[in-house]
Design a protein around this motif. Sequence first.
Motif, PDB file in Angstrom:
ATOM      1  N   ARG A  19       0.837  -1.207   0.000  1.00 32.64           N
ATOM      2  CA  ARG A  19       0.000   0.000   0.000  1.00 32.64           C
ATOM      3  C   ARG A  19       0.867   1.252   0.000  1.00 32.64           C
ATOM      4  O   ARG A  19       0.606   2.225  -0.726  1.00 32.64           O
ATOM      5  N   LEU A  20       1.931   1.241   0.779  1.00 31.94           N
ATOM      6  CA  LEU A  20       2.811   2.421   0.840  1.00 31.94           C
ATOM      7  C   LEU A  20       3.464   2.697  -0.515  1.00 31.94           C
ATOM      8  O   LEU A  20       3.572   3.849  -0.947  1.00 31.94           O
ATOM      9  N   ALA A  21       3.901   1.652  -1.213  1.00 26.39           N
ATOM     10  CA  ALA A  21       4.508   1.849  -2.545  1.00 26.39           C
ATOM     11  C   ALA A  21       3.502   2.524  -3.474  1.00 26.39           C
ATOM     12  O   ALA A  21       3.830   3.472  -4.202  1.00 26.39           O
ATOM     13  N   SER A  22       2.260   2.039  -3.434  1.00 23.20           N
ATOM     14  CA  SER A  22       1.218   2.602  -4.302  1.00 23.20           C
ATOM     15  C   SER A  22       0.919   4.053  -3.913  1.00 23.20           C
ATOM     16  O   SER A  22       0.655   4.903  -4.778  1.00 23.20           O
ATOM     17  N   GLU A  23       0.984   4.344  -2.627  1.00 17.13           N
ATOM     18  CA  GLU A  23       0.721   5.717  -2.181  1.00 17.13           C
ATOM     19  C   GLU A  23       1.804   6.692  -2.622  1.00 17.13           C
ATOM     20  O   GLU A  23       1.545   7.888  -2.774  1.00 17.13           O
ATOM     21  N   VAL A  24       3.023   6.196  -2.856  1.00 22.06           N
ATOM     22  CA  VAL A  24       4.055   7.079  -3.425  1.00 22.06           C
ATOM     23  C   VAL A  24       3.622   7.498  -4.829  1.00 22.06           C
ATOM     24  O   VAL A  24       3.723   8.677  -5.204  1.00 22.06           O
ATOM     25  N   LEU A  25       3.104   6.537  -5.606  1.00 26.36           N
ATOM     26  CA  LEU A  25       2.646   6.871  -6.967  1.00 26.36           C
ATOM     27  C   LEU A  25       1.464   7.848  -6.920  1.00 26.36           C
ATOM     28  O   LEU A  25       1.386   8.772  -7.730  1.00 26.36           O
ATOM     29  N   ASP A  26       0.551   7.662  -5.955  1.00 28.54           N
ATOM     30  CA  ASP A  26      -0.564   8.616  -5.786  1.00 28.54           C
ATOM     31  C   ASP A  26      -0.014  10.024  -5.537  1.00 28.54           C
ATOM     32  O   ASP A  26      -0.471  11.006  -6.120  1.00 28.54           O
ATOM     33  N   TYR A  27       0.948  10.081  -4.618  1.00 29.86           N
ATOM     34  CA  TYR A  27       1.533  11.371  -4.239  1.00 29.86           C
ATOM     35  C   TYR A  27       2.140  12.083  -5.451  1.00 29.86           C
ATOM     36  O   TYR A  27       2.034  13.302  -5.597  1.00 29.86           O
ATOM     37  N   LEU A  28       2.783  11.320  -6.334  1.00 30.26           N
ATOM     38  CA  LEU A  28       3.493  11.923  -7.478  1.00 30.26           C
ATOM     39  C   LEU A  28       2.547  12.410  -8.572  1.00 30.26           C
ATOM     40  O   LEU A  28       2.905  13.308  -9.350  1.00 30.26           O
ATOM     41  N   THR A  29       1.353  11.824  -8.639  1.00 29.83           N
ATOM     42  CA  THR A  29       0.456  12.067  -9.783  1.00 29.83           C
ATOM     43  C   THR A  29       0.301  13.548 -10.174  1.00 29.83           C
ATOM     44  O   THR A  29       0.504  13.896 -11.332  1.00 29.83           O
ATOM     45  N   PRO A  30      -0.035  14.432  -9.224  1.00 31.51           N
ATOM     46  CA  PRO A  30      -0.256  15.827  -9.656  1.00 31.51           C
ATOM     47  C   PRO A  30       1.009  16.543 -10.141  1.00 31.51           C
ATOM     48  O   PRO A  30       0.912  17.575 -10.799  1.00 31.51           O
ATOM     49  N   PHE A  31       2.162  15.996  -9.841  1.00 32.81           N
ATOM     50  CA  PHE A  31       3.421  16.648 -10.238  1.00 32.81           C
ATOM     51  C   PHE A  31       3.865  16.268 -11.654  1.00 32.81           C
ATOM     52  O   PHE A  31       4.740  16.926 -12.226  1.00 32.81           O
ATOM     53  N   ASN A  99       6.756   5.745 -17.421  1.00 26.88           N
ATOM     54  CA  ASN A  99       6.524   4.769 -16.368  1.00 26.88           C
ATOM     55  C   ASN A  99       7.321   5.193 -15.140  1.00 26.88           C
ATOM     56  O   ASN A  99       8.504   5.504 -15.233  1.00 26.88           O
ATOM     57  N   ILE A 100       6.634   5.240 -14.014  1.00 23.10           N
ATOM     58  CA  ILE A 100       7.332   5.490 -12.744  1.00 23.10           C
ATOM     59  C   ILE A 100       7.208   4.220 -11.906  1.00 23.10           C
ATOM     60  O   ILE A 100       6.098   3.730 -11.655  1.00 23.10           O
ATOM     61  N   ASP A 101       8.364   3.675 -11.517  1.00 22.36           N
ATOM     62  CA  ASP A 101       8.431   2.381 -10.830  1.00 22.36           C
ATOM     63  C   ASP A 101       9.047   2.593  -9.449  1.00 22.36           C
ATOM     64  O   ASP A 101      10.191   3.036  -9.332  1.00 22.36           O
ATOM     65  N   VAL A 102       8.251   2.300  -8.425  1.00 17.27           N
ATOM     66  CA  VAL A 102       8.646   2.570  -7.040  1.00 17.27           C
ATOM     67  C   VAL A 102       8.697   1.264  -6.245  1.00 17.27           C
ATOM     68  O   VAL A 102       7.777   0.445  -6.334  1.00 17.27           O
TER      69      VAL A 102
END
Length: 288
Positions: A19-31, A99-102
């Motif tokens: 879940r935390l990995a996915s939340e990093v991608l959520d955080y980045l979306t608007p940027f 692609n952003i891979d976290v």
Amino acid sequence: MSITYKDAQGMEGMRVAGRLASEVLDYLTPFVKPGITTNEIDRLAHDYMTQVQGTIPATLGYQPSGYAAYPKSLCTSVNHQVCHGIPNDKALKKGDIVNIDVTVIKDGWHGDTSRMYLVGDVSIAAKRLCSITYDAMWQGIMRVKPGVRLGDIGFAIQTFTEKQGFSVVREFCGHGIGLKFHEEPQVLHYGRPGTLEELKPGMTFTIEPMINAGKRDIKDGPEKDGWSIVTRDHSLSAQWEHTVLVTETGYEVLTLSSGSPPIPAFVPALPGTSVRPAAVQSTADSAA
Ligand code: MF3
Ligand code: CO
Ligand code: CO
């Protein structure tokens, strides 16, 4: 090294990390907009992981044998880059797909996920590649359950993809994951039904197809950094990645969060339920 089967505590650790990995991608979306550099995205993610989440970026300093230590906290693969693009000072521009891979580590457990982001308006062809690649990943995920073999998963992804006129990259694959970043087994995104490892409850692995708009062949990127991979014919390439757990009756996707794109309509309800897997509401600008 062999396959590791997670017990209840391991599953819980993997759920949190996923879940935390996915939340990093959520955080980045608007940027992810025209003008931002991939280094700026890397810095934002690094700070979010280390200062907000208390996670460790698994890629930073990661050094499989034969490779140079990976220098950044995520991978950014733009347009014809297939995977492992190293963030740099070049700005993203309108029409790019990236692609952003976290991969994060929390309490020793790894969560690994990637999404495609559309930078401003992109071509219909690029959008279609991103969307078909997302569906290809789910064609694999939805078949995960005990007794199924990895060859069945690869076959499903490959046949779906090739029917759309796209090709599956062969040289890179999904992988077991747990207290180590890359564990056995290898999860090929092509294959023959009834072959390879049988899935058993407690296994956790990634499904992360790299799909090319043109031919499947790849080569090292011009950066010669030992990591970046590009399509040989310079065609666009896309990738999505989830980490999944094999349950007693099917699967659980561990790398979902509120910003995950909706699950495709063709994905059936999980056995014994009337709901589709973790039917999260999408709030993010989605490339799927
Ligand atoms: N996250 C990638 C994967 O899905 C691996 C990246 S390794 C790195 O397996 F060193 F390039 F970051
Ligand atoms: Co992975
Ligand atoms: Co990854």
